[in-house]
Scaffold this active site. Structure first.
Site, PDB file in Angstrom:
ATOM      1  N   GLY A 295      -8.638   4.832   6.666  1.00  0.00           N
ATOM      2  CA  GLY A 295      -8.214   6.212   6.752  1.00  0.00           C
ATOM      3  C   GLY A 295      -7.002   6.518   6.945  1.00  0.00           C
ATOM      4  O   GLY A 295      -6.205   7.658   6.713  1.00  0.00           O
ATOM      5  N   PHE A 296      -6.167   5.566   7.616  1.00  0.00           N
ATOM      6  CA  PHE A 296      -4.811   5.761   7.987  1.00  0.00           C
ATOM      7  C   PHE A 296      -3.944   4.318   7.895  1.00  0.00           C
ATOM      8  O   PHE A 296      -4.377   3.105   8.310  1.00  0.00           O
ATOM      9  CB  PHE A 296      -4.687   6.159   9.472  1.00  0.00           C
ATOM     10  CG  PHE A 296      -5.356   7.413   9.616  1.00  0.00           C
ATOM     11  CD1 PHE A 296      -6.847   7.507  10.081  1.00  0.00           C
ATOM     12  CD2 PHE A 296      -4.694   8.906   9.290  1.00  0.00           C
ATOM     13  CE1 PHE A 296      -7.411   8.611  10.187  1.00  0.00           C
ATOM     14  CE2 PHE A 296      -5.589   9.903   9.388  1.00  0.00           C
ATOM     15  CZ  PHE A 296      -6.907   9.995   9.735  1.00  0.00           C
ATOM     16  N   GLY A 297      -2.539   4.524   7.709  1.00  0.00           N
ATOM     17  CA  GLY A 297      -1.885   3.194   7.832  1.00  0.00           C
ATOM     18  C   GLY A 297      -1.287   3.012   9.373  1.00  0.00           C
ATOM     19  O   GLY A 297      -1.501   3.783  10.070  1.00  0.00           O
ATOM     20  N   GLY A 298      -0.589   2.019   9.580  1.00  0.00           N
ATOM     21  CA  GLY A 298      -0.194   1.845  11.051  1.00  0.00           C
ATOM     22  C   GLY A 298      -1.011   1.598  12.177  1.00  0.00           C
ATOM     23  O   GLY A 298      -0.532   1.762  13.174  1.00  0.00           O
TER      24      GLY A 298
ATOM     25  N   GLY B 139       1.232  -1.950   4.265  1.00  0.00           N
ATOM     26  CA  GLY B 139       1.687  -0.580   4.187  1.00  0.00           C
ATOM     27  C   GLY B 139       2.953  -0.552   5.163  1.00  0.00           C
ATOM     28  O   GLY B 139       4.148  -0.555   4.702  1.00  0.00           O
ATOM     29  N   SER B 140       2.634  -0.261   6.433  1.00  0.00           N
ATOM     30  CA  SER B 140       3.913   0.074   7.497  1.00  0.00           C
ATOM     31  C   SER B 140       4.595  -1.251   7.113  1.00  0.00           C
ATOM     32  O   SER B 140       5.981  -1.233   7.774  1.00  0.00           O
ATOM     33  CB  SER B 140       3.257   0.327   8.853  1.00  0.00           C
ATOM     34  OG  SER B 140       2.292  -0.542   9.197  1.00  0.00           O
TER      35      SER B 140
ATOM     36  N   HIS C 165      -8.089   1.420  -4.398  1.00  0.00           N
ATOM     37  CA  HIS C 165      -9.082   1.285  -3.276  1.00  0.00           C
ATOM     38  C   HIS C 165      -9.817   2.574  -2.955  1.00  0.00           C
ATOM     39  O   HIS C 165      -9.201   3.613  -2.462  1.00  0.00           O
ATOM     40  CB  HIS C 165      -8.170   0.999  -2.070  1.00  0.00           C
ATOM     41  CG  HIS C 165      -9.062   0.705  -0.673  1.00  0.00           C
ATOM     42  ND1 HIS C 165      -8.291   0.496   0.595  1.00  0.00           N
ATOM     43  CD2 HIS C 165     -10.387   0.717  -0.579  1.00  0.00           C
ATOM     44  CE1 HIS C 165      -9.436   0.389   1.279  1.00  0.00           C
ATOM     45  NE2 HIS C 165     -10.629   0.722   0.744  1.00  0.00           N
TER      46      HIS C 165
ATOM     47  N   MET D 250     -11.770   5.213  -1.439  1.00  0.00           N
ATOM     48  CA  MET D 250     -12.565   5.417  -0.176  1.00  0.00           C
ATOM     49  C   MET D 250     -12.996   6.863  -0.379  1.00  0.00           C
ATOM     50  O   MET D 250     -12.460   8.032   0.507  1.00  0.00           O
ATOM     51  CB  MET D 250     -11.355   5.353   0.981  1.00  0.00           C
ATOM     52  CG  MET D 250     -11.247   4.133   1.440  1.00  0.00           C
ATOM     53  SD  MET D 250      -9.575   3.880   2.272  1.00  0.00           S
ATOM     54  CE  MET D 250      -8.390   3.956   1.052  1.00  0.00           C
TER      55      MET D 250
ATOM     56  N   HIS E 279      -1.129  -1.314  -4.466  1.00  0.00           N
ATOM     57  CA  HIS E 279      -2.273  -0.945  -3.804  1.00  0.00           C
ATOM     58  C   HIS E 279      -2.455   0.352  -3.725  1.00  0.00           C
ATOM     59  O   HIS E 279      -1.568   0.991  -2.932  1.00  0.00           O
ATOM     60  CB  HIS E 279      -2.701  -1.690  -2.496  1.00  0.00           C
ATOM     61  CG  HIS E 279      -3.903  -1.438  -1.985  1.00  0.00           C
ATOM     62  ND1 HIS E 279      -5.058  -2.230  -1.913  1.00  0.00           N
ATOM     63  CD2 HIS E 279      -4.111  -0.557  -0.684  1.00  0.00           C
ATOM     64  CE1 HIS E 279      -5.999  -1.598  -1.282  1.00  0.00           C
ATOM     65  NE2 HIS E 279      -5.528  -0.798  -0.539  1.00  0.00           N
TER      66      HIS E 279
ATOM     67  N   ASP F 160      -6.947  -5.761   4.501  1.00  0.00           N
ATOM     68  CA  ASP F 160      -6.049  -4.755   4.168  1.00  0.00           C
ATOM     69  C   ASP F 160      -6.359  -3.830   5.626  1.00  0.00           C
ATOM     70  O   ASP F 160      -7.338  -3.893   6.383  1.00  0.00           O
ATOM     71  CB  ASP F 160      -7.012  -3.646   3.347  1.00  0.00           C
ATOM     72  CG  ASP F 160      -6.061  -2.150   3.058  1.00  0.00           C
ATOM     73  OD1 ASP F 160      -6.777  -1.458   2.486  1.00  0.00           O
ATOM     74  OD2 ASP F 160      -5.099  -2.045   3.658  1.00  0.00           O
ATOM     75  N   GLY F 161      -5.205  -3.464   6.286  1.00  0.00           N
ATOM     76  CA  GLY F 161      -4.999  -2.905   7.634  1.00  0.00           C
ATOM     77  C   GLY F 161      -4.461  -3.388   8.659  1.00  0.00           C
ATOM     78  O   GLY F 161      -4.858  -4.721   9.234  1.00  0.00           O
ATOM     79  N   GLY F 162      -3.210  -3.364   8.958  1.00  0.00           N
ATOM     80  CA  GLY F 162      -2.572  -4.161  10.119  1.00  0.00           C
ATOM     81  C   GLY F 162      -2.014  -5.399   9.738  1.00  0.00           C
ATOM     82  O   GLY F 162      -1.636  -6.203  10.620  1.00  0.00           O
TER      83      GLY F 162
ATOM     84  N   SER G 248       0.885  -1.185  -0.066  1.00  0.00           N
ATOM     85  CA  SER G 248       0.134  -0.107   0.000  1.00  0.00           C
ATOM     86  C   SER G 248       0.934   1.209   0.148  1.00  0.00           C
ATOM     87  O   SER G 248       1.666   1.493   0.729  1.00  0.00           O
ATOM     88  CB  SER G 248      -1.025   0.096   1.125  1.00  0.00           C
ATOM     89  OG  SER G 248      -1.231   1.244   1.476  1.00  0.00           O
TER      90      SER G 248
ATOM     91  N   ASP H 266      -4.204   3.893  -2.251  1.00  0.00           N
ATOM     92  CA  ASP H 266      -5.462   4.302  -1.545  1.00  0.00           C
ATOM     93  C   ASP H 266      -6.115   5.729  -1.752  1.00  0.00           C
ATOM     94  O   ASP H 266      -5.287   6.614  -1.319  1.00  0.00           O
ATOM     95  CB  ASP H 266      -5.042   4.177  -0.062  1.00  0.00           C
ATOM     96  CG  ASP H 266      -4.888   2.741   0.544  1.00  0.00           C
ATOM     97  OD1 ASP H 266      -3.667   2.318   0.847  1.00  0.00           O
ATOM     98  OD2 ASP H 266      -5.644   2.034   0.458  1.00  0.00           O
TER      99      ASP H 266
ATOM    100  N   MET I   1     -11.663  -5.339   5.164  1.00  0.00           N
ATOM    101  CA  MET I   1     -11.017  -4.119   5.954  1.00  0.00           C
ATOM    102  C   MET I   1     -10.837  -4.760   7.392  1.00  0.00           C
ATOM    103  O   MET I   1     -11.874  -4.968   7.916  1.00  0.00           O
ATOM    104  CB  MET I   1     -11.684  -2.649   6.136  1.00  0.00           C
ATOM    105  CG  MET I   1     -11.854  -2.091   4.545  1.00  0.00           C
ATOM    106  SD  MET I   1     -10.154  -1.578   3.894  1.00  0.00           S
ATOM    107  CE  MET I   1      -9.254  -0.635   5.172  1.00  0.00           C
TER     108      MET I   1
ATOM    109  N   MET J 161      -8.333   8.735  -0.831  1.00  0.00           N
ATOM    110  CA  MET J 161      -9.393   8.995   0.346  1.00  0.00           C
ATOM    111  C   MET J 161      -9.589  10.651   0.017  1.00  0.00           C
ATOM    112  O   MET J 161      -8.724  11.437  -0.346  1.00  0.00           O
ATOM    113  CB  MET J 161      -8.549   9.099   1.484  1.00  0.00           C
ATOM    114  CG  MET J 161      -7.787   7.784   1.996  1.00  0.00           C
ATOM    115  SD  MET J 161      -7.061   7.915   3.455  1.00  0.00           S
ATOM    116  CE  MET J 161      -6.515   5.721   3.400  1.00  0.00           C
TER     117      MET J 161
HETATM  118  C1  DX5 Z   1      -6.154   2.330   5.145  1.00  0.00           C
HETATM  119  C2  DX5 Z   1      -5.569   1.831   3.857  1.00  0.00           C
HETATM  120  C3  DX5 Z   1      -4.731   0.675   3.927  1.00  0.00           C
HETATM  121  C4  DX5 Z   1      -3.239   1.125   4.764  1.00  0.00           C
HETATM  122  C5  DX5 Z   1      -2.467  -0.024   5.163  1.00  0.00           C
HETATM  123  O1  DX5 Z   1      -7.374   2.949   4.872  1.00  0.00           O
HETATM  124  O2  DX5 Z   1      -6.568   1.178   3.074  1.00  0.00           O
HETATM  125  O3  DX5 Z   1      -4.258   0.150   2.670  1.00  0.00           O
HETATM  126  O4  DX5 Z   1      -2.508   1.718   4.094  1.00  0.00           O
HETATM  127  O5  DX5 Z   1      -1.558   0.228   5.972  1.00  0.00           O
HETATM  128  P1  DX5 Z   1      -1.040  -0.779   6.988  1.00  0.00           P
HETATM  129  O6  DX5 Z   1      -0.519  -2.136   6.438  1.00  0.00           O
HETATM  130  O7  DX5 Z   1       0.268   0.184   7.659  1.00  0.00           O
HETATM  131  O8  DX5 Z   1      -2.027  -0.850   8.284  1.00  0.00           O
HETATM  132 ZN    ZN Z   2      -6.377   0.188   1.290  1.00  0.00          ZN
END
Ligand code: DX5
Ligand code: ZN
Length: 232
Positions: A150-153, A205-206, A74, A76, A41, A183-185, A16, A43, A145, A45
Site C-alpha cells: 500500500g505504501f513506500g517507505g 523504492g525509497s 505488481h 494490488m 517495478h 518487496d518493501g523496506g 519501484s 505498483d 512482500m 493499487m
Molecule cells: C508497496 C509496494 C512497494 C514499495 C516499495 O506496496 O509494493 O513496491 O513501493 O517501496 P520501499 O522500497 O520504499 O519500501
Molecule cells: Zn511492489
C-alpha cells in the site's frame, strides 16, 4: 525476450516507481536505465485491495513507450482477472497477482503465461507459504512482500526471510527455475539478508528515490546483494 533478460539478471535491483517524479517520467526512466536498473517495478493499487490508489494501464503504456527495460507489474487490485490481457497489451513482461486477491489462481496464472508474460504470485507477510505451494509449478516468479502492501517507505519485516529460504529449497528440490522477488523496506541495511536467504530480484523504492545519485544507490545495493548471495 525481456523476460529471458530478467531471468539472467539476478541479483537485480528493480526500482519501484511509486516514489519517482511522475511529472518528469521519461527523464526518470532514462536516468534509471543509465543508472543500471535491470527492470521497472510498477505498483498498481486500486484503493480496494490495498488502502491506497496509484496508477494503472496508462502509466504502464508510458513506461513501455519510453523504456526498453523489462516491466514487472505488481497488481494490488481486487479483480486482476478482468485486466490481464490489457496489461499485456500495455507492455507488461511480468504480471504478478496476489494470492489474497485470488485464492485459486491456477487458471489465471496459466492465462498470464498463455499471453506470453511471466506469471508472478505474491503473498503478504501474514500469509503462510502453504497458501501458494499448490500453485508454484505455474509460477515464473514468487513475490514475497516484506511489508503490508500500500505504501513506500515502510520498515522491512525480517520474518519473511524464512519464506525465501523455503522457496529456494523448493526450487532446488523440484529443479524448477523460480525468480524470487522481495518487496518493501529493501535498502542498504536489509538487501544482504534477503540475498543470503535466496532472493534474486530486489524491489527498491525509497532506497533509490530518496537519493540524488541513482547510479550510486543501485551499484551499492547490487554490490551488497552480490556479496551476500553466496556466488549464485
Ligand atoms: C508497496 C509496494 C512497494 C514499495 C516499495 O506496496 O509494493 O513496491 O513501493 O517501496 P520501499 O522500497 O520504499 O519500501
Ligand atoms: Zn511492489
Amino acid at each position: 525476450m525481456r523476460l529471458r533478460a530478467l531471468r539472467a539478471a539476478p541479483p537485480a535491483i528493480l526500482p519501484s516507481l511509486l516514489l519517482c517524479d511522475f511529472g518528469r517520467l521519461a527523464d526518470e526512466l532514462a536516468r534509471l536505465e543509465a543508472a543500471g536498473a535491470k527492470a521497472l517495478h510498477l505498483d498498481v493499487m486500486d484503493g480496494h485491495f490495498v488502502p491506497n490508489m496509484t496508477y494503472g494501464l496508462t502509466i504502464v503504456e508510458a513506461c513501455r513507450k519510453y523504456s526498453a527495460l523489462p516491466i514487472d507489474v505488481h497488481l494490488m487490485i481486487a479483480n486482476p482477472e478482468k485486466y490481464v490481457r490489457r496489461y499485456r497489451d500495455a507492455g507488461a513482461d511480468l504480471l504478478t497477482i496476489h494470492i489474497e486477491a485470488v485464492p485459486q489462481p491456477a487458471a489465471l496464472l496459466k492465462e498470464i503465461r498463455e499471453l506470453e508474460m511471466g506469471a508472478g504470485l505474491a503473498l503478504n507477510p501474514p500469509t503462510p507459504l502453504g497458501a501458494i505451494e499448490p500453485f508454484l509449478k505455474l509460477c515464473d516468479l514468487v513475490l514475497v512482500m516484506s511489508v503490508m502492501p500500500g505504501f513506500g517507505g515502510q520498515a522491512f519485516d525480517p520474518a519473511v526471510l524464512s519464506k525465501l529460504n523455503t522457496l529456494r529449497e523448493w526450487s532446488r528440490r523440484e529443479k524448477q527455475e523460480l525468480l524470487l522477488e522481495v518487496d518493501g523496506g529493501v535498502n542498504d541495511a536489509t538487501v544482504g539478508q534477503c540475498a543470503a536467504a535466496g532472493a534474486g530480484l530486489f524491489v527498491v523504492g525509497s532506497g533509490i528515490f530518496r537519493r540524488e545519485d541513482y547510479a550510486a544507490a543501485i551499484s551499492e545495493l547490487t554490490a551488497l546483494a552480490v556479496a551476500s548471495s553466496g556466488g549464485r
